[in-house]
Design a protein around this motif. Sequence first.
Motif, PDB file in Angstrom:
ATOM      1  N   TYR A  19       0.887  -1.371  -0.098  1.00 57.67           N
ATOM      2  CA  TYR A  19      -0.091  -0.094   0.078  1.00 57.67           C
ATOM      3  C   TYR A  19       0.939   1.081   0.077  1.00 57.67           C
ATOM      4  CZ  TYR A  19      -3.693  -3.247   1.334  1.00 57.67           C
ATOM      5  OH  TYR A  19      -4.449  -4.360   1.264  1.00 57.67           O
ATOM      6  N   THR A  20       0.390   2.281  -0.575  1.00 57.31           N
ATOM      7  CA  THR A  20       1.259   3.728  -0.413  1.00 57.31           C
ATOM      8  C   THR A  20       1.005   4.417   0.646  1.00 57.31           C
ATOM      9  OG1 THR A  20      -0.532   4.672  -2.014  1.00 57.31           O
ATOM     10  CG2 THR A  20       1.466   3.786  -3.150  1.00 57.31           C
ATOM     11  N   LEU A  50       1.772  -0.329 -11.948  1.00 58.77           N
ATOM     12  CA  LEU A  50       1.716   0.554 -10.767  1.00 58.77           C
ATOM     13  C   LEU A  50       1.875   1.851 -10.927  1.00 58.77           C
ATOM     14  CD1 LEU A  50       3.645  -2.100  -8.463  1.00 58.77           C
ATOM     15  CD2 LEU A  50       1.069  -2.104  -8.893  1.00 58.77           C
ATOM     16  N   TYR A  53      -1.167   3.312  -8.995  1.00 58.31           N
ATOM     17  CA  TYR A  53      -0.818   2.907  -7.465  1.00 58.31           C
ATOM     18  C   TYR A  53       0.052   4.065  -6.983  1.00 58.31           C
ATOM     19  CZ  TYR A  53       1.896   0.263  -3.914  1.00 58.31           C
ATOM     20  OH  TYR A  53       2.285  -0.126  -2.920  1.00 58.31           O
ATOM     21  N   ILE A  61      -5.393   2.794  -4.192  1.00 55.63           N
ATOM     22  CA  ILE A  61      -5.261   1.729  -5.327  1.00 55.63           C
ATOM     23  C   ILE A  61      -4.195   0.759  -4.569  1.00 55.63           C
ATOM     24  CG2 ILE A  61      -4.385   1.039  -7.440  1.00 55.63           C
ATOM     25  CD1 ILE A  61      -5.408   3.762  -8.500  1.00 55.63           C
ATOM     26  N   PHE A  62      -4.566  -0.644  -4.654  1.00 55.36           N
ATOM     27  CA  PHE A  62      -3.713  -1.471  -3.922  1.00 55.36           C
ATOM     28  C   PHE A  62      -3.555  -2.836  -5.004  1.00 55.36           C
ATOM     29  CE2 PHE A  62      -8.175  -2.271  -3.141  1.00 55.36           C
ATOM     30  CZ  PHE A  62      -8.313  -3.860  -3.150  1.00 55.36           C
ATOM     31  N   LYS A  63      -2.317  -3.344  -4.697  1.00 52.90           N
ATOM     32  CA  LYS A  63      -1.869  -4.614  -5.820  1.00 52.90           C
ATOM     33  C   LYS A  63      -2.662  -5.327  -5.493  1.00 52.90           C
ATOM     34  CE  LYS A  63       2.589  -4.191  -4.337  1.00 52.90           C
ATOM     35  NZ  LYS A  63       3.790  -4.693  -4.269  1.00 52.90           N
ATOM     36  N   VAL A  68      -3.740  -4.392 -10.275  1.00 50.75           N
ATOM     37  CA  VAL A  68      -4.257  -3.323  -9.060  1.00 50.75           C
ATOM     38  C   VAL A  68      -5.893  -3.440  -8.875  1.00 50.75           C
ATOM     39  CG1 VAL A  68      -2.557  -2.021  -9.253  1.00 50.75           C
ATOM     40  CG2 VAL A  68      -4.436  -1.452 -10.977  1.00 50.75           C
ATOM     41  N   CYS A  81      -5.729   8.560 -11.896  1.00 50.51           N
ATOM     42  CA  CYS A  81      -5.197   7.241 -11.988  1.00 50.51           C
ATOM     43  C   CYS A  81      -5.520   7.215 -13.761  1.00 50.51           C
ATOM     44  CB  CYS A  81      -6.044   6.403 -11.156  1.00 50.51           C
ATOM     45  SG  CYS A  81      -7.705   6.516 -11.276  1.00 50.51           S
TER      46      CYS A  81
END
Length: 96
Positions: A19-20, A50, A53, A61-63, A68, A81
């Motif tokens: 997560y960012t 990504l 992300y 936004i998550f992997k 994603v 995005c």
Amino acid sequence: MKPFLREKIPAKLSEIPEYTAYEAGYLVTGNAGWRNIRPVINKEKCVGCLQCYLHCPDGVIFKKDGKVDIDYDFCKGCGICKRICKPGAIEMEAEK
Ligand code: SF4
Ligand code: SF4
């Protein structure tokens, strides 16, 4: 956990964190109520680069499975995005 500087830019996608946003930085209430458009990811076109992300200002936004996904409880519908996605895998659709 406080943000910290990395000594080097991660060389592999697998070294980029899940997560960012760090835990204490998450929004605590859902904000989707004032969103009138939402990003929708076309998984066929997504190449898992990504970029979305890394650029989402809210870290929503998550992997997932090498690609994603989006947490719609917190996405504000800004469209960054979509603009950053070079393969054109994200479209903004009207909320129903
Ligand atoms: S920027 Fe586009 S292609 Fe890259 S991970 Fe996001 S949706 Fe997929
Ligand atoms: S529309 Fe904005 S807030 Fe929502 S996932 Fe895209 S960049 Fe993040």
